[in-house]
Design an enzyme around this catalytic site. Structure first.
Site, PDB file in Angstrom:
ATOM      1  N   GLY A  49      -5.178  -2.201  -6.880  1.00  0.00           N
ATOM      2  CA  GLY A  49      -4.057  -2.109  -7.810  1.00  0.00           C
ATOM      3  C   GLY A  49      -3.139  -3.310  -7.643  1.00  0.00           C
ATOM      4  O   GLY A  49      -3.575  -4.363  -7.167  1.00  0.00           O
ATOM      5  N   ARG A  50      -1.874  -3.128  -8.028  1.00  0.00           N
ATOM      6  CA  ARG A  50      -0.939  -4.249  -7.977  1.00  0.00           C
ATOM      7  C   ARG A  50      -0.119  -4.253  -6.687  1.00  0.00           C
ATOM      8  O   ARG A  50       0.159  -3.195  -6.125  1.00  0.00           O
ATOM      9  CB  ARG A  50       0.004  -4.169  -9.172  1.00  0.00           C
ATOM     10  N   ASN A  62      -8.155 -11.589   1.962  1.00  0.00           N
ATOM     11  CA  ASN A  62      -7.709 -10.538   2.879  1.00  0.00           C
ATOM     12  C   ASN A  62      -7.131 -11.093   4.176  1.00  0.00           C
ATOM     13  O   ASN A  62      -6.801 -10.338   5.077  1.00  0.00           O
ATOM     14  CB  ASN A  62      -8.856  -9.574   3.180  1.00  0.00           C
ATOM     15  N   ASP A 114     -14.884  -6.256   5.138  1.00  0.00           N
ATOM     16  CA  ASP A 114     -14.385  -6.912   3.925  1.00  0.00           C
ATOM     17  C   ASP A 114     -13.648  -8.201   4.247  1.00  0.00           C
ATOM     18  O   ASP A 114     -12.608  -8.493   3.663  1.00  0.00           O
ATOM     19  CB  ASP A 114     -13.472  -5.940   3.169  1.00  0.00           C
ATOM     20  N   LYS A 118       1.858  -1.930  -2.253  1.00  0.00           N
ATOM     21  CA  LYS A 118       0.611  -1.912  -3.024  1.00  0.00           C
ATOM     22  C   LYS A 118       0.519  -0.581  -3.740  1.00  0.00           C
ATOM     23  O   LYS A 118       0.557   0.478  -3.103  1.00  0.00           O
ATOM     24  CB  LYS A 118      -0.554  -2.081  -2.054  1.00  0.00           C
ATOM     25  N   GLY A 158       0.634 -10.014  -6.675  1.00  0.00           N
ATOM     26  CA  GLY A 158      -0.777 -10.232  -6.968  1.00  0.00           C
ATOM     27  C   GLY A 158      -1.427  -8.919  -7.342  1.00  0.00           C
ATOM     28  O   GLY A 158      -0.799  -7.862  -7.295  1.00  0.00           O
ATOM     29  N   GLU A 159      -2.698  -9.024  -7.714  1.00  0.00           N
ATOM     30  CA  GLU A 159      -3.430  -7.818  -8.106  1.00  0.00           C
ATOM     31  C   GLU A 159      -4.837  -7.885  -7.552  1.00  0.00           C
ATOM     32  O   GLU A 159      -5.505  -8.911  -7.654  1.00  0.00           O
ATOM     33  CB  GLU A 159      -3.459  -7.706  -9.641  1.00  0.00           C
ATOM     34  N   ASP A 209      -6.212  -5.036   4.403  1.00  0.00           N
ATOM     35  CA  ASP A 209      -7.194  -4.268   3.623  1.00  0.00           C
ATOM     36  C   ASP A 209      -8.278  -3.636   4.472  1.00  0.00           C
ATOM     37  O   ASP A 209      -9.360  -4.183   4.642  1.00  0.00           O
ATOM     38  CB  ASP A 209      -7.857  -5.147   2.551  1.00  0.00           C
TER      39      ASP A 209
END
Ligand SMILES: Nc1ncnc2c1ncn2[C@@H]1O[C@H](COP(=O)(O)OP(=O)(O)OP(=O)(O)O)[C@@H](O)[C@H]1O
Ligand SMILES: [Mg+2]
Length: 403
Positions: free
Chosen positions: A106-107, A226, A221, A123, A101-102, A239
């Site tokens: 980033g990726r 997440n 967040d 990541k 995923g992105e 995250d």
């Protein structure tokens, strides 16, 4: 690129990244100034001579020294450093097929690390983003200090030259987002009990940050993408790049620039920048509403009155007869009505306008653990001996209530 001010431009489906801002977000992000609170945190940890980046470099050595120490659980092994080459080999040179995923950072790639013989998620920081470097540091710091079964485990990181990569345990079921939004036709949605178990587990992760971490941590967040899912739909928060150390002493809040994801930000935080633990409780309420309804926190594909999930739900909270209409149609009416009322009541309390009216996460955990532990009527039926009829005590939630 990564985060928008909560009061920023609406984000539509499939683009719930923090960085979205009318397509011009990259430019915007480059202009962002360092976040005061974040730097304060780094200094604090340095002062205590406990800088995880340093600790990580020695951690491999000390881990080898302590190899036979059975007291160190796999959850509490400190992060280790990896060479870029090792991570490139693990992901077959960041092959497209390995892409999981992105996001705004980033990726994310799936890989296999030979040295520890483990499947991992890697990541890779988008090197165009300035904000990412700070986020990278906060993520390593936070996850090196915080350990709980409902937080994702950071295995290590790579800071070779200008490369910044984070290596996490691999979560085989992806993110909660993948399971409650845009379900492919013909695929079954999550059942009620699984939803409640995920909600209770995510609440426990947040309770750990608020009540057990010292000083408390404001996650900042919380959103469905997440919340990652391990085997058996066991949820883990991921995250921590936006996380903040919470207020200490007599202070009731920390002041910060407003960052987060549209639709999840508490109104008082969006308006004043004053961040409290109750800002997280609001975001949790939004996630719980998403889990119950299957709707997105903010969905530009819906009609104007239905775009903002909380604004849509608020009038419905006042009318119990409308509660069943709020349940995700993907459950096909298979939910216990009493438990639905209770879960909606918890969500309603969490998203109250007044922060001090919102419950503490510990109370949310108590309520949701109770809902998650209730057996569905189907499970109860399975346990019945052949020939026995199913008797429910008065008030026991029944499945299939919608039919
Ligand atoms: N540890 C992991 N195991 C398995 N899949 C993961 C893991 N971490 C991330 N992913 C996958 O990668 C996707 C992108 O994650 P990422 O955190 O970069 O972005 P996001 O959460 O969608 O957005 P944001 O950058 O706003 O947090 C996730 O939605 C998830 O599907
Ligand atoms: Mg994420």
């Amino acid at each position: 690129m990564k985060w928008i001010p909560c009061s920023g431009v609406a984000v539509g489906p499939k683009t719930t990244k923090r960085n979205t801002n009318n397509g011009s977000s990259k430019k915007k992000k480059k202009k962002q100034q360092p976040q005061k609170g974040t730097m304060e945190m780094v200094v604090m940890i340095n002062d205590k001579k406990n800088l995880p980046l340093e600790r990580s470099r020695t951690s491999e050595r000390s881990r080898k020294d302590n190899k036979g120490d059975s007291k160190i659980s796999s959850n509490e092994i400190p992060a280790q450093t990896f060479a870029f080459r090792e991570l490139a080999i693990a992901t077959m040179n960041f092959k497209k097929e390995c892409l999981l995923g992105e996001g705004g950072f980033g990726r994310v790639y799936k890989g296999h690390l030979e040295s520890i013989n483990q499947v991992v998620a890697i990541k890779q920081l988008d090197r165009n983003g300035l904000q990412g470097n700070r986020e990278f540091l906060v993520e390593v710091l936070m996850l090196s200090l915080l350990h709980n079964r409902n937080l994702v485990n950071l295995i290590g990181y790579c800071a070779d030259g200008d490369q910044r990569l984070l290596v996490y345990e691999y979560m085989p079921l992806g993110s909660l987002d993948d399971h409650i939004h845009d379900i492919e036709p013909g695929k079954k949605g999550l059942d009620w009990n699984t939803r409640m178990r995920i909600a209770a587990g995510a609440a426990r992760g947040l309770e750990y940050l608020h009540d057990k971490a010292k000083p408390p941590v404001i996650y900042r967040d919380l959103k469905c993408s997440n919340i990652l899912l391990d085997r058996g739909y066991h949820p883990k928060l991921s995250d921590f790049g936006l996380a903040k150390l919470g207020p200490v002493g007599d202070n009731t809040h920390v002041s910060t620039r407003v960052m987060g994801t549209y639709g999840y930000c508490a109104p008082e935080y969006a308006m004043t920048g004053q961040l409290t633990l109750k800002s997280d409780v609001y975001s949790f309420g939004v996630v719980l509403l998403e889990i119950i309804t299957g709707r997105r926190a903010y969905d530009t594909c819906k009609s104007v009155g239905e775009q903002n999930l909380v604004a849509w739900a608020r009038p419905l909270f006042n009318d119990r007869r409308k509660f069943a209409q709020m349940a995700d149609p993907m459950m096909g009416g298979q939910f216990p009505p009493r438990a639905l009322y209770q879960a909606l009541a918890v969500a309603a309390m969490c998203v109250q306008e007044q922060p001090n009216m919102r419950p503490a996460m510990a109370d949310v955990v108590t309520a949701l653990s109770h809902l998650a532990s209730q057996k569905s009527a189907a499970e109860m039926q399975q346990q019945q001996q052949p020939g026995q009829s199913l008797r429910l005590a008065p008030g026991t939630p029944r499945a299939n209530a919608g039919s």
